[in-house]
Design an enzyme around this catalytic site. Structure first.
Site, PDB file in Angstrom:
ATOM      1  N   GLU A 276       0.877  -1.224   0.103  1.00 39.78           N
ATOM      2  CA  GLU A 276      -0.093   0.068  -0.032  1.00 39.78           C
ATOM      3  C   GLU A 276       0.723   1.240  -0.077  1.00 39.78           C
ATOM      4  O   GLU A 276       0.613   2.034   0.989  1.00 39.78           O
ATOM      5  CB  GLU A 276      -0.911   0.095   1.165  1.00 39.78           C
ATOM      6  CG  GLU A 276      -1.750  -1.161   1.545  1.00 39.78           C
ATOM      7  CD  GLU A 276      -2.475  -1.330   2.858  1.00 39.78           C
ATOM      8  OE1 GLU A 276      -2.240  -0.441   3.619  1.00 39.78           O
ATOM      9  OE2 GLU A 276      -3.022  -2.104   3.047  1.00 39.78           O
ATOM     10  N   PRO A 277       1.719   1.285  -0.783  1.00 36.77           N
ATOM     11  CA  PRO A 277       2.578   2.611  -0.969  1.00 36.77           C
ATOM     12  C   PRO A 277       1.835   3.954  -1.363  1.00 36.77           C
ATOM     13  O   PRO A 277       1.042   3.752  -2.173  1.00 36.77           O
ATOM     14  CB  PRO A 277       3.695   2.241  -2.000  1.00 36.77           C
ATOM     15  CG  PRO A 277       2.875   1.211  -3.012  1.00 36.77           C
ATOM     16  CD  PRO A 277       1.932   0.540  -2.095  1.00 36.77           C
ATOM     17  N   GLY A 278       2.284   4.914  -0.639  1.00 36.47           N
ATOM     18  CA  GLY A 278       1.761   6.252  -1.057  1.00 36.47           C
ATOM     19  C   GLY A 278       2.656   7.265  -1.421  1.00 36.47           C
ATOM     20  O   GLY A 278       3.161   7.356  -2.673  1.00 36.47           O
ATOM     21  N   ARG A 279       3.434   7.538  -0.323  1.00 26.86           N
ATOM     22  CA  ARG A 279       4.375   8.606  -0.573  1.00 26.86           C
ATOM     23  C   ARG A 279       5.589   8.336  -1.534  1.00 26.86           C
ATOM     24  O   ARG A 279       5.766   9.027  -2.448  1.00 26.86           O
ATOM     25  CB  ARG A 279       5.111   8.677   0.929  1.00 26.86           C
ATOM     26  CG  ARG A 279       6.222   9.917   0.838  1.00 26.86           C
ATOM     27  CD  ARG A 279       6.801   9.928   2.197  1.00 26.86           C
ATOM     28  NE  ARG A 279       5.963   9.811   3.499  1.00 26.86           N
ATOM     29  CZ  ARG A 279       5.805  10.698   4.295  1.00 26.86           C
ATOM     30  NH1 ARG A 279       5.781  11.921   3.975  1.00 26.86           N
ATOM     31  NH2 ARG A 279       5.009  10.185   4.972  1.00 26.86           N
ATOM     32  N   ARG A 315       2.355  20.121   6.168  1.00 28.89           N
ATOM     33  CA  ARG A 315       3.541  19.114   6.568  1.00 28.89           C
ATOM     34  C   ARG A 315       4.608  20.122   7.367  1.00 28.89           C
ATOM     35  O   ARG A 315       4.718  19.490   8.666  1.00 28.89           O
ATOM     36  CB  ARG A 315       4.180  18.282   5.690  1.00 28.89           C
ATOM     37  CG  ARG A 315       3.435  17.541   4.815  1.00 28.89           C
ATOM     38  CD  ARG A 315       3.962  16.327   3.921  1.00 28.89           C
ATOM     39  NE  ARG A 315       4.514  15.477   4.628  1.00 28.89           N
ATOM     40  CZ  ARG A 315       5.763  15.213   4.924  1.00 28.89           C
ATOM     41  NH1 ARG A 315       6.646  16.050   4.481  1.00 28.89           N
ATOM     42  NH2 ARG A 315       6.000  14.175   5.820  1.00 28.89           N
ATOM     43  N   TYR A 319       4.270  18.364  11.132  1.00 23.78           N
ATOM     44  CA  TYR A 319       5.474  17.655  11.685  1.00 23.78           C
ATOM     45  C   TYR A 319       6.852  18.375  11.641  1.00 23.78           C
ATOM     46  O   TYR A 319       7.782  17.553  11.789  1.00 23.78           O
ATOM     47  CB  TYR A 319       5.618  16.568  10.578  1.00 23.78           C
ATOM     48  CG  TYR A 319       4.343  15.799  10.027  1.00 23.78           C
ATOM     49  CD1 TYR A 319       3.458  15.313  11.131  1.00 23.78           C
ATOM     50  CD2 TYR A 319       3.907  15.963   8.889  1.00 23.78           C
ATOM     51  CE1 TYR A 319       2.297  14.505  10.488  1.00 23.78           C
ATOM     52  CE2 TYR A 319       2.802  15.408   8.288  1.00 23.78           C
ATOM     53  CZ  TYR A 319       1.890  14.670   9.265  1.00 23.78           C
ATOM     54  OH  TYR A 319       0.730  14.157   8.755  1.00 23.78           O
ATOM     55  N   CYS A 486     -45.203  11.050 -10.024  1.00 21.37           N
ATOM     56  CA  CYS A 486     -44.466  11.140 -11.288  1.00 21.37           C
ATOM     57  C   CYS A 486     -43.183  10.225 -10.790  1.00 21.37           C
ATOM     58  O   CYS A 486     -42.393  10.239  -9.956  1.00 21.37           O
ATOM     59  CB  CYS A 486     -43.668  12.452 -11.521  1.00 21.37           C
ATOM     60  SG  CYS A 486     -42.688  12.429 -12.687  1.00 21.37           S
ATOM     61  N   HIS A 572     -54.769   7.183 -18.726  1.00 20.00           N
ATOM     62  CA  HIS A 572     -54.059   6.701 -19.892  1.00 20.00           C
ATOM     63  C   HIS A 572     -54.930   6.065 -20.987  1.00 20.00           C
ATOM     64  O   HIS A 572     -55.864   5.067 -20.725  1.00 20.00           O
ATOM     65  CB  HIS A 572     -53.040   5.689 -19.738  1.00 20.00           C
ATOM     66  CG  HIS A 572     -51.884   6.675 -18.998  1.00 20.00           C
ATOM     67  ND1 HIS A 572     -51.005   7.264 -19.203  1.00 20.00           N
ATOM     68  CD2 HIS A 572     -51.355   6.631 -17.556  1.00 20.00           C
ATOM     69  CE1 HIS A 572     -50.144   7.841 -18.591  1.00 20.00           C
ATOM     70  NE2 HIS A 572     -50.583   7.402 -17.337  1.00 20.00           N
ATOM     71  N   GLU A 621     -49.081  14.478 -23.302  1.00 19.18           N
ATOM     72  CA  GLU A 621     -49.590  14.359 -21.842  1.00 19.18           C
ATOM     73  C   GLU A 621     -50.498  15.489 -21.752  1.00 19.18           C
ATOM     74  O   GLU A 621     -50.454  16.391 -22.200  1.00 19.18           O
ATOM     75  CB  GLU A 621     -48.138  14.866 -21.078  1.00 19.18           C
ATOM     76  CG  GLU A 621     -47.374  13.301 -20.609  1.00 19.18           C
ATOM     77  CD  GLU A 621     -46.188  13.737 -19.785  1.00 19.18           C
ATOM     78  OE1 GLU A 621     -46.857  14.259 -18.536  1.00 19.18           O
ATOM     79  OE2 GLU A 621     -45.010  13.407 -20.046  1.00 19.18           O
ATOM     80  N   CYS A 630     -42.685   9.977 -20.377  1.00 21.40           N
ATOM     81  CA  CYS A 630     -43.653   9.933 -19.285  1.00 21.40           C
ATOM     82  C   CYS A 630     -43.693   8.451 -18.672  1.00 21.40           C
ATOM     83  O   CYS A 630     -43.748   7.411 -19.325  1.00 21.40           O
ATOM     84  CB  CYS A 630     -44.866   9.861 -19.844  1.00 21.40           C
ATOM     85  SG  CYS A 630     -46.654   9.564 -18.913  1.00 21.40           S
ATOM     86  N   GLY A 633     -47.197   6.728 -18.242  1.00 20.40           N
ATOM     87  CA  GLY A 633     -47.268   6.336 -19.600  1.00 20.40           C
ATOM     88  C   GLY A 633     -46.674   4.981 -19.929  1.00 20.40           C
ATOM     89  O   GLY A 633     -47.195   4.196 -20.690  1.00 20.40           O
TER      90      GLY A 633
HETATM   91  N1  LLP Z   1      -1.417   2.012   4.431  1.00 16.86           N
HETATM   92  C1  LLP Z   1      -1.993   2.773   5.586  1.00 16.86           C
HETATM   93  C2  LLP Z   1      -2.825   1.682   6.238  1.00 16.86           C
HETATM   94  C3  LLP Z   1      -1.659   3.792   5.839  1.00 16.86           C
HETATM   95  O1  LLP Z   1      -2.099   4.323   6.968  1.00 16.86           O
HETATM   96  C4  LLP Z   1      -0.545   4.555   5.137  1.00 16.86           C
HETATM   97  C5  LLP Z   1      -0.288   6.079   5.681  1.00 16.86           C
HETATM   98  C6  LLP Z   1      -0.186   4.047   3.686  1.00 16.86           C
HETATM   99  C7  LLP Z   1      -0.609   2.658   3.468  1.00 16.86           C
HETATM  100  C8  LLP Z   1       0.651   4.686   3.075  1.00 16.86           C
HETATM  101  O2  LLP Z   1       1.879   5.219   3.781  1.00 16.86           O
HETATM  102  P1  LLP Z   1       2.923   5.704   2.647  1.00 16.86           P
HETATM  103  O3  LLP Z   1       3.598   4.833   1.870  1.00 16.86           O
HETATM  104  O4  LLP Z   1       2.484   7.090   1.944  1.00 16.86           O
HETATM  105  O5  LLP Z   1       3.977   6.300   3.980  1.00 16.86           O
HETATM  106  N2  LLP Z   1       0.450  12.706   6.478  1.00 16.86           N
HETATM  107  C9  LLP Z   1       1.733  12.307   6.888  1.00 16.86           C
HETATM  108  C10 LLP Z   1       1.566  10.901   6.444  1.00 16.86           C
HETATM  109  C11 LLP Z   1       0.651   9.930   6.979  1.00 16.86           C
HETATM  110  C12 LLP Z   1       0.498   8.575   6.625  1.00 16.86           C
HETATM  111  C13 LLP Z   1      -0.839   7.929   6.945  1.00 16.86           C
HETATM  112  N3  LLP Z   1      -0.990   6.528   6.544  1.00 16.86           N
HETATM  113  C14 LLP Z   1       2.828  13.016   6.098  1.00 16.86           C
HETATM  114  O6  LLP Z   1       2.435  14.304   5.469  1.00 16.86           O
HETATM  115  O7  LLP Z   1       3.868  12.516   6.450  1.00 16.86           O
END
Ligand code: LLP
Length: 687
Positions: A276-279, A315, A319, A486, A572, A621, A630, A633
């Site tokens: 589950e990568p985000g960053r 951020r 943080y 309607c 009708h 109508e 309609c 209808g």
């Molecule tokens: N999966 C779960 C369950 C999570 O809670 C998160 C992030 C991710 C995946 C993705 O993590 P990543 O790969 O992005 O590190 N707002 C903070 C970061 C909060 C992260 C929350 N959870 C910041 O700006 O550093």
């Protein structure tokens, strides 16, 4: 690596000059590089390709629809944490079977939405949540796939606010309780355990915590195996860090190798790996561009006051995060030591402290590595609209989210909000009387119906809550007169109620008009089916001044016509024709409508049977003339076709405005009308 580089001392996003973007779209604005995003996706896919895996991008990092679409097209899965994120990824075209729903606080309605969307798996974080998902899945006859999110009690060296894997954090289920939770899941009829998950934090710069967490999860998989519980996948979450300043995070290849090696050594049986990568995917795909409004010299330091602040990028304030800040145009001027701050009334409103920059008021600067948790954490504090977002691909810049306007900020607080809906060529304006009591006046309705002084609509639907899932609604024609039931309007009302969470969408919705209650059921996001009542063929019910017969003959303008008559709550007359396109809808329709045999006039339907399950229809109508569609209808025509054996239920009725599906299988029971409704506009009116 990214695509933000200088050419001739000017910063470029791919092949587009950031100065040009700023000229066109203004500041503050986020600028993203599509090639950087695509490159990151490929690198992570490549790193894990040796092992069966699924990468679910964490939407919270950046949920812009255009970015999600790019990722969805690349085959990405998605990790979501709310109904809002679910809506976003579905809108972006995500494959539901690649969606994982994480988070500690899933509400009932979010769980329902996810079940309806048929997502792949819920990562569950507590026993009460497990029980709740089971109950909801059971109530709608589904089996929910779940994975327990383990809290492995591992310390990752990151900011305490983004560490999630410690026993003291709210996240996950303590590793010592995991076994018992899986046993409970086994007992619950509507749940299926398919995986196990873990996410220990974010911006992690070492491999060891990931490896330790993986070992912990693999040991649990081993213990589960001993109990006869086998899983399909293991989700190791996200969390890999990036370089903001001088950090030296592991490469994606090193990260993948460490995980895959340990997985190979310690997994008791083959498991698909989920991530589950985000960053790491989006952070350095984006910059935030801001303008220097003022230089303010004080006794202790110089402040560069920007038009972007903590509302745009949280951020640093939250943080104490460090982001590199660079000029959009490099100059020969002398560098000065500045704190870069925003206009927001908080001392934590800074974007960078003690930076050496050659800047003047009017210059533009870029804050780097803000693609993740930049825009997605922005707010409207101090009544500041959120920034514009621009996506660059090669030499093309596209606006992917317009700057929020003052009107955007005010709309949710306007007392007289309205929604315009469209259902089969009829347009409806919906007014919620619980929210707009003062609009319940005939002269106001007339004004609203006029397209010069108001909004313009075929009908105005005024609704008021009666009880849970029960609403009263009144239908007004554009001239201020009131109409009867309607079916198309009922779908529009139901959509409005579902969209605004005013009803439980899984339950039937009851809409009372006059002395009749229509039942509406939601079939999918925009599709509803409405109980239109039982047709009544008795002449006195229509009303029609004739003795009861299946067909009635009538001479109109010297020509003989044959029709059937019934009441669907309104009168009708239905004529069967061979050539609908050339049917004399206007003349014959009007003549029959106004004929003395129909003391309350009648709607006149011209139908052409196409096959056993399809007919085409045009309707004249009562009081209006020929319309695009309609609903009653369509029910009347289908009922006649079914009664006469020309068609069998369900019957698709093609109207000029679109298609309805009519169900009528029991002659003594109701006709159900199925079709779509859509929201086309939201706005507000003066009181
Ligand atoms: N999966 C779960 C369950 C999570 O809670 C998160 C992030 C991710 C995946 C993705 O993590 P990543 O790969 O992005 O590190 N707002 C903070 C970061 C909060 C992260 C929350 N959870 C910041 O700006 O550093």
């Amino acid at each position: 690596m990214d695509h933000f580089v200088y050419k001739d001392n000017t910063l470029y996003a791919e092949e587009v000059s950031v100065s040009e973007i700023v000229q066109q779209y203004g500041t503050p604005c986020y600028v993203y590089s599509q090639q950087t995003l695509e490159r990151h996706w490929r690198v992570i896919e490549e790193a894990f390709k040796k092992h069966p895996h699924r990468i679910c991008y964490a939407v919270k990092a950046n949920g812009n629809l255009s970015l999600l679409k790019i990722l969805a097209n690349l085959g990405a899965g998605f990790d979501i944490v709310s109904g809002g994120e679910l809506a976003r990824v579905l809108e972006a075209g995500a494959d539901p079977q690649k969606i994982v729903f994480s988070g500690v606080g899933k509400t009932e309605s979010e769980i329902r939405q996810a079940l309806i969307a048929n997502i792949a798996v819920f990562n569950v974080e507590s026993l009460p949540e497990v029980e709740r998902i089971n109950e909801i899945a059971q109530s709608i006859g589904q089996i929910a796939s779940v994975a327990v999110r383990v809290n492995p009690d591992i310390k990752a060296d990151t900011h305490p606010y983004i560490s999630t894997g410690l026993a003291s954090n709210k996240f996950g289920i303590n590793k010592n309780e995991v076994l018992a939770v899986y046993k409970t899941i086994q007992q619950l009829p509507a749940l299926k355990a398919v995986g196990i998950a873990c996410h220990i934090g974010s911006q992690i710069l070492e491999l060891t915590p990931f490896e330790e967490a993986l070992t912990c999860v693999l040991q649990l998989i081993q213990s589960l195996k001993k109990e006869g519980i086998f899983l399909e996948h293991l989700d190791i979450g996200g969390g890999l860090g990036v370089c903001y300043d001088t950090e030296n995070p592991p490469t994606l290849t090193a990260y993948a190798d460490a995980i895959l090696t340990r997985l190979k050594q310690e997994a008791p049986y083959p498991l698909t790996l989920w991530l589950e990568p985000g960053r790491v995917i989006v952070a350095n795909t984006g910059i935030l561009v801001a303008k220097v409004e003022y230089l303010k010299e004080t006794e202790s330091k110089t402040f560069a006051i920007l038009d972007a602040g903590m509302t745009d990028l949280m951020r640093p304030a939250l943080y104490d995060a460090h982001h590199k800040i660079i000029p959009v145009k490099k100059t020969q001027q002398k560098e000065i030591l500045v704190d870069l701050v925003g206009p927001v009334c908080e001392s934590s409103d800074f974007l960078g402290k003690s930076r050496l920059l050659a800047i003047q008021p009017g210059d533009f600067i870029a804050i780097r590595t803000v693609g993740a948790y930049g825009f997605s954490m922005s707010s409207q504090y101090n009544a500041r609209g959120r920034a514009a977002e621009i996506l660059v691909y090669k030499n093309k810049a596209t606006l992917i989210r317009r700057r929020e306007t003052v009107q955007d900020l005010l709309l949710p607080e306007k007392p007289h909000a309205f929604v315009k809906m469209q259902a089969l060529g009829n347009d409806f304006v919906l007014l919620d009387l619980d929210e707009n009591p003062s609009l319940w006046r005939e002269e106001k309705i007339k004004k609203l119906s006029n397209r010069y002084t108001g909004i313009g609509f075929d009908q105005l639907l005024a609704i008021r809550k009666h009880d849970a899932n029960q609403f009263e609604y009144r239908i007004y024609n554009a001239d201020g007169t009131e109409a009867e039931q309607c079916g198309n309007g009922a779908r529009a009302v139901a959509l409005y109620l579902c969209m605004n969470s005013k009803v439980d969408p899984m339950q039937a919705i009851y809409l009372k008009t006059g002395n009749r209650v229509s039942t509406v059921k939601r079939l999918s996001e925009y599709r509803f089916t409405v109980d239109m009542g039982c047709p009544n063929f008795l002449p006195e019910a229509v009303p029609l001044n004739r003795a009861a017969q299946t067909h009635y003959d009538i001479v109109l303008k010297g020509e003989m016509h044959r029709f059937s008559a019934l009441s669907m709550g309104n009168p009708h007359a239905i004529l069967k024709v061979q050539d609908l396109e050339n049917a004399s809808v206007a003349t014959v329709g009007q003549a029959l409508c106004l004929h003395a045999d129909f003391p309350r006039q009648t709607n006149v339907g011209f139908m052409q049977i196409l096959n056993m399950h399809q007919l085409a229809l045009r309707v004249y109508e009562r009081g209006v003339g020929e319309t695009l569609a309609c609903g009653s209808g369509a029910c009347a025509a289908a009922a006649i076709a079914i009664r006469d054996g020309d068609c069998h239920s369900p019957v698709k009725v093609q109207l000029p405005g679109g298609e309805l599906v009519i169900h009528w299988s029991d002659p003594k029971a109701s006709v159900w009308m199925e079709g779509e409704a859509h929201c086309v506009y939201q706005g507000w009116v003066d009181g």
